[in-house]
Design a protein around this motif. Structure first.
Motif: not given
Length: 391
Positions: A4, A20, A25, A54, A123, A126
């Motif tokens: 990423s 973001f 997602t 994402k 989180q 991620d």
């Protein structure tokens, strides 16, 4: 899947921050390592850490994947499967890999508690989520800007999956030997005296219900009932009656949506590898390009068609023109008819001007000569003056 960090670093900071905050997602759990998976115009080979994608821009997307054999079994990639998704801002779509079906099961997304649980742990997830390939977003939008959710939902199979290979079953379920005998089917290989006889005696197959792409029906009869011989001849040269019949049946209130169908078919072929979609794209394009009277009454439709074709022809790999698209000179002869009609009497001035500009562009880029008599099966090539190069 690509890490990423590298993709995000290349992205405009403002765009990265907005995606973001607003991006959707896809959490895809259990996808086997080595699977080829992609979204829109880009694909990757899934690695051991992959858990999804994402920062996906809200809107229409095409998720596609091909299962792969393990490396010790050869690692061959299977046929591609795809599905159109419409994602909302900040939406989380959850799917689990079904190893038996070699497919993604999205039923977990209907469980709000499960989705909330994933959202709470987003989180932690991620580092295992690859970012949406922002570098292809503009290209994807140019290929689908006319394709609405309503049109995509109405065209994709009831199964929700666009498959590169048709799922076929026998027309008749012949479970017993006596059933096969009644159908004159061979009980063993030695009964057939020739390959032709063997092929003729194979069971007739049909596509499994619910797996068919649901394209608009293109009328085989291009003239109205009771037409005179002169009318039949005219409707064969100018297919406007057939096009108006299609528009009236499928796009009565929004005729411009037929351009979305043209884009849907193109994406299913180019990205989804569905050859039947290419055949429909060809047929629909030929119908539109050979409808002279419709060009006069649907100016906006044909201005849109030029833009759609400009982006589509810019994305077809060069070898496709040689092997498939130029087969029997399909594109050059079809577009030659289009340009001839577009320059005819009574045509809108803007349409005439755009068509001429598009013809010059194609002539320069692909060396197609639309003024020549297209009798050969090979593409016609223009010899450019010395020092002039193609784009």
């Amino acid at each position: 899947m690509a890490s990423s960090s590298s993709s995000v670093v290349d992205m405009d900071p403002d765009v990265a921050r907005r995606l973001f905050e607003e991006g959707a997602t896809l959490v895809l759990l259990g996808v086997p390592e080595g699977t080829e998976l992609g979204i829109d115009y880009k694909s990757w080979q899934v690695g051991p850490r992959f858990r999804g994608v994402k920062m996906i821009p809200p809107g229409l997307h095409f998720l596609h994947f091909s299962s792969a054999n393990p490396p010790h079994c050869g690692g061959e990639i299977g046929p591609k499967t795809g599905l159109f998704l419409v994602l909302k801002p900040r939406e989380i779509l959850l799917a689990n890999w079904d190893p038996k079906e070699e497919d993604l099961d999205f039923s977990a997304s209907r469980n709000e508690e499960e989705v909330d649980r994933v959202r709470a742990k987003l989180q932690d997830l991620d580092p295992f989520l690859g970012p949406y390939p922002y570098e292809v977003m503009r290209k994807w939008v140019s290929l689908t800007d006319r394709l609405t959710q309503e049109v995509a939902d109405g065209l994709q199979p009831l199964s929700g999956r666009v498959c590169a290979f048709c799922d076929v079953i026998p027309e008749l379920q012949l479970k017993h030997t006596k059933d096969r005998a009644e159908q004159n089917l061979p009980r063993n290989d030695t009964e057939c005296q020739s390959m032709k006889e063997g092929l003729e005696r194979l069971p007739r197959m049909k596509q499994r219900e619910g797996t068919e792409l649901r394209f608009s029906h293109i009328p085989k009869q291009t003239y109205p009932e009771g037409a005179t011989p002169a009318q039949i001849t005219q409707c064969s040269m100018d297919t406007s009656y057939a096009l108006e019949t299609l528009l009236d049946k499928h796009y009565k209130t929004q005729p411009l949506n037929v351009l979305g169908e043209l884009q849907f078919a193109f994406v299913c072929f180019l990205i989804g590898n569905a050859y039947e979609a290419f055949e429909h794209w060809k047929s629909l394009l030929a119908l539109m390009c050979r409808s002279e009277e419709a060009m006069r009454s649907h100016k906006d439709l044909y201005l849109g068609l030029i833009t759609v074709l400009y982006h589509q022809l810019g994305e077809i790999p060069p070898d496709y023109f040689v092997d498939i698209v130029s087969q029997n000179n399909f594109l050059t002869s079809t577009l030659q008819d289009f340009f001839q009609f577009a320059s005819g009497p009574g045509m809108d001035g803007m349409l005439r001007k755009r068509a001429e500009k598009f013809k010059v562009h194609l002539t320069k880029k692909f060396r197609w000569d639309f003024e020549a008599d297209l009798e050969d099966c090979a593409p016609v090539v223009v010899e450019l003056p010395e020092g002039v190069t193609m784009d």
